[in-house]
Design a protein around this motif. Structure first.
Motif, PDB file in Angstrom:
ATOM      1  N   ASN A 294       1.249 -35.927  18.628  1.00  0.00           N
ATOM      2  CA  ASN A 294       1.409 -35.541  20.311  1.00  0.00           C
ATOM      3  C   ASN A 294       2.099 -34.203  20.460  1.00  0.00           C
ATOM      4  O   ASN A 294       1.970 -33.752  21.584  1.00  0.00           O
ATOM      5  N   ARG A 295       2.863 -33.573  19.456  1.00  0.00           N
ATOM      6  CA  ARG A 295       3.182 -32.132  19.543  1.00  0.00           C
ATOM      7  C   ARG A 295       2.551 -31.256  18.647  1.00  0.00           C
ATOM      8  O   ARG A 295       2.843 -30.222  18.437  1.00  0.00           O
TER       9      ARG A 295
ATOM     10  N   GLU B 188       0.802 -27.300  30.998  1.00  0.00           N
ATOM     11  CA  GLU B 188       1.160 -28.632  30.806  1.00  0.00           C
ATOM     12  C   GLU B 188       2.605 -28.746  30.452  1.00  0.00           C
ATOM     13  O   GLU B 188       3.519 -29.593  30.830  1.00  0.00           O
ATOM     14  N   LEU B 189       2.989 -27.759  29.338  1.00  0.00           N
ATOM     15  CA  LEU B 189       4.428 -27.737  29.089  1.00  0.00           C
ATOM     16  C   LEU B 189       5.485 -27.347  30.070  1.00  0.00           C
ATOM     17  O   LEU B 189       6.540 -28.068  30.246  1.00  0.00           O
ATOM     18  N   SER B 190       4.940 -26.359  30.833  1.00  0.00           N
ATOM     19  CA  SER B 190       5.930 -25.914  31.847  1.00  0.00           C
ATOM     20  C   SER B 190       6.198 -27.026  32.988  1.00  0.00           C
ATOM     21  O   SER B 190       6.936 -27.147  33.735  1.00  0.00           O
ATOM     22  N   ASP B 191       4.997 -27.841  33.379  1.00  0.00           N
ATOM     23  CA  ASP B 191       4.933 -28.741  34.521  1.00  0.00           C
ATOM     24  C   ASP B 191       5.696 -29.859  33.982  1.00  0.00           C
ATOM     25  O   ASP B 191       6.523 -30.518  34.678  1.00  0.00           O
ATOM     26  N   ARG B 192       5.842 -30.317  32.548  1.00  0.00           N
ATOM     27  CA  ARG B 192       6.525 -31.448  32.138  1.00  0.00           C
ATOM     28  C   ARG B 192       8.155 -31.033  32.141  1.00  0.00           C
ATOM     29  O   ARG B 192       8.933 -31.882  32.121  1.00  0.00           O
ATOM     30  N   ASP B 193       8.276 -29.649  32.041  1.00  0.00           N
ATOM     31  CA  ASP B 193       9.878 -29.250  31.934  1.00  0.00           C
ATOM     32  C   ASP B 193      10.527 -29.471  33.149  1.00  0.00           C
ATOM     33  O   ASP B 193      10.190 -29.203  34.256  1.00  0.00           O
ATOM     34  N   ASP B 194      11.952 -29.760  33.038  1.00  0.00           N
ATOM     35  CA  ASP B 194      12.573 -29.786  34.117  1.00  0.00           C
ATOM     36  C   ASP B 194      12.967 -28.446  34.545  1.00  0.00           C
ATOM     37  O   ASP B 194      13.882 -27.662  33.764  1.00  0.00           O
TER      38      ASP B 194
ATOM     39  N   ASP C  10       8.531 -27.252  20.844  1.00  0.00           N
ATOM     40  CA  ASP C  10       8.022 -28.143  22.065  1.00  0.00           C
ATOM     41  C   ASP C  10       6.535 -28.441  21.765  1.00  0.00           C
ATOM     42  O   ASP C  10       6.057 -29.795  21.910  1.00  0.00           O
TER      43      ASP C  10
END
Length: 388
Positions: free
Chosen positions: A166-167, A364-370, A144
């Motif tokens: 962006n990754r 940020e990754l965790s917040d974006r994740d479902d 990710d």
């Protein structure tokens, strides 16, 4: 936030040391950090940070098949426990984290992967390099977020892993803790000794390090009072000991094995040498820069030229070139570095800076994740080892 990190064991290694140091910083910052450990053993076990280590009983000794064992251990743990982020501490663990994506599918937490080694791998045969680059592209499709350890790695990751910008992020590799940097930066470099030079190298005795090049180069330019110390342990020891004997330099070479505190060697040494075929951003180079040591190193990563200031902090050698390594080693007797400049480079790689930057990226990754796709059975507790 629960951060899960797979680590094979407590055997000495820069990837593992840095990964555990980061884990300790994240834990101090209030995060829930779990280290899934393949083997609760290794030379650095007594000094490892106090973390939540989880292990499984080994059915047989797993040292020689540690990667399949780690895949199995991590899969079983993630299948039954909640995780918000999976941290891949280096290239060694790339296959482990890709397998989690394949085995767990949408239940796998987002993966943030640090690239700890050179991606171009010019020393490989052409066919092997082609397959390696294909494998990097497979990893690039599953991670990710991909982290480069110095700015030159950004384009390298985009080129060889086909990861969009962006990754990709760059977080200077946290090679040094604050106290380590302070200790190394206080060292006074001695004037060139008239009785000979002391060359120091630090790293596992693995084929990647290509210590045969260093030994042969040292043998070519050795003067009567010169000494070479190679700190580290590994399967290459018998071959290196035979080579030392064949070159007739046994009286000038020391192979002391693993040394926990290498700072005194960096203080006593005159030149730091690295002969690797490939690296990422080697922690030992950052340590040598902090200690203001002249450096002779192979051009074993895209970041190396910038690390040595394009000739201001050290001398670059073509990978595998014994004759050139010997010439540069001899020239380094008179090489003088600017201590404030080398230490300014090293200071970018201090732990506390990197730890907070990693945490921001992970949140940020965790917040974006479902959350419903990735957090599995949060009611099940982690199984702790005796070191938890």
């Amino acid at each position: 936030m629960r951060i899960v990190i797979p680590i094979h064991s407590f055997e000495p290694g820069g990837v593992e040391r840095t990964g555990l140091n980061l884990a300790a910083e994240w834990q101090r910052a209030g995060e829930d950090v779990v280290v899934v450990l393949g083997r609760d053993a290794g030379a650095t076990r007594p000094t490892a940070p106090q973390l939540n280590y989880v292990t499984r009983p080994e059915p047989i000794a797993t040292h020689w098949w540690e990667t399949p064992w780690m895949i199995w251990c991590l899969f079983l743990w993630l299948r039954s426990n909640r995780a918000d982020v999976l941290f891949c501490a280096g290239n060694t663990y790339g296959i482990v984290c890709v397998m989690m994506k394949l085995l767990l599918g949408r239940r796998c937490p987002p993966v943030i992967a640090k690239m700890s080694n050179d991606l171009e791998r010019r020393e490989m045969p052409a066919l092997g390099r082609r397959f390696y680059h294909l494998w990097l592209r497979i990893q690039g499709r599953h991670f990710d977020l991909v982290v480069g350890m110095a700015e030159p790695m950004r384009d390298e990751i985009a080129e060889f892993m086909a990861v969009p910008q962006n990754r990709i992020t760059v977080i200077h590799d946290p090679s040094l803790t604050g106290p380590q940097f302070a200790r190394l930066s206080r060292m006074e470099r001695p004037a060139r000794r008239s009785d000979g030079m002391h060359v120091v190298s630090i790293g596992r005795l693995w084929s990647q390090k290509n210590y045969g090049v260093l030994l042969q180069a040292f043998a070519q330019v050795r003067r009567p009072a010169d000494r070479l110390t190679i700190v580290g342990e590994g399967p290459e020891r018998p071959r290196l000991e035979r080579l030392v004997a064949e070159l007739g330099i046994a009286d000038a070479v020391d192979l002391p094995g693993h040394v926990h505190d290498t700072a005194p060697l960096l203080e006593q040494g005159d030149i730091f040498a690295l002969s690797s075929d490939y690296e990422g951003v080697p922690a030992v180079i950052i340590e040598a820069l902090a200690a203001a040591m002249p450096i002779v190193t192979t051009d074993c990563s895209r970041s190396m030229a910038s690390l040595v200031g394009h000739g201001k902090h050290g001398l670059l050698v073509r990978v595998g070139d014994v004759a050139q390594f010997a010439d540069k080693l001899d020239a380094a007797r008179e090489f003088v570095v600017c201590a404030p400049s080398t230490r300014a480079v090293a200071e970018q790689f201090v732990l506390d800076r990197a730890a907070s930057t990693y945490l921001a990226a992970m949140h940020e990754l965790s917040d974006r994740d479902d959350a419903s796709a990735h957090k599995v059975r949060p009611d099940l507790p982690a199984r702790k080892s005796s070191r938890a």
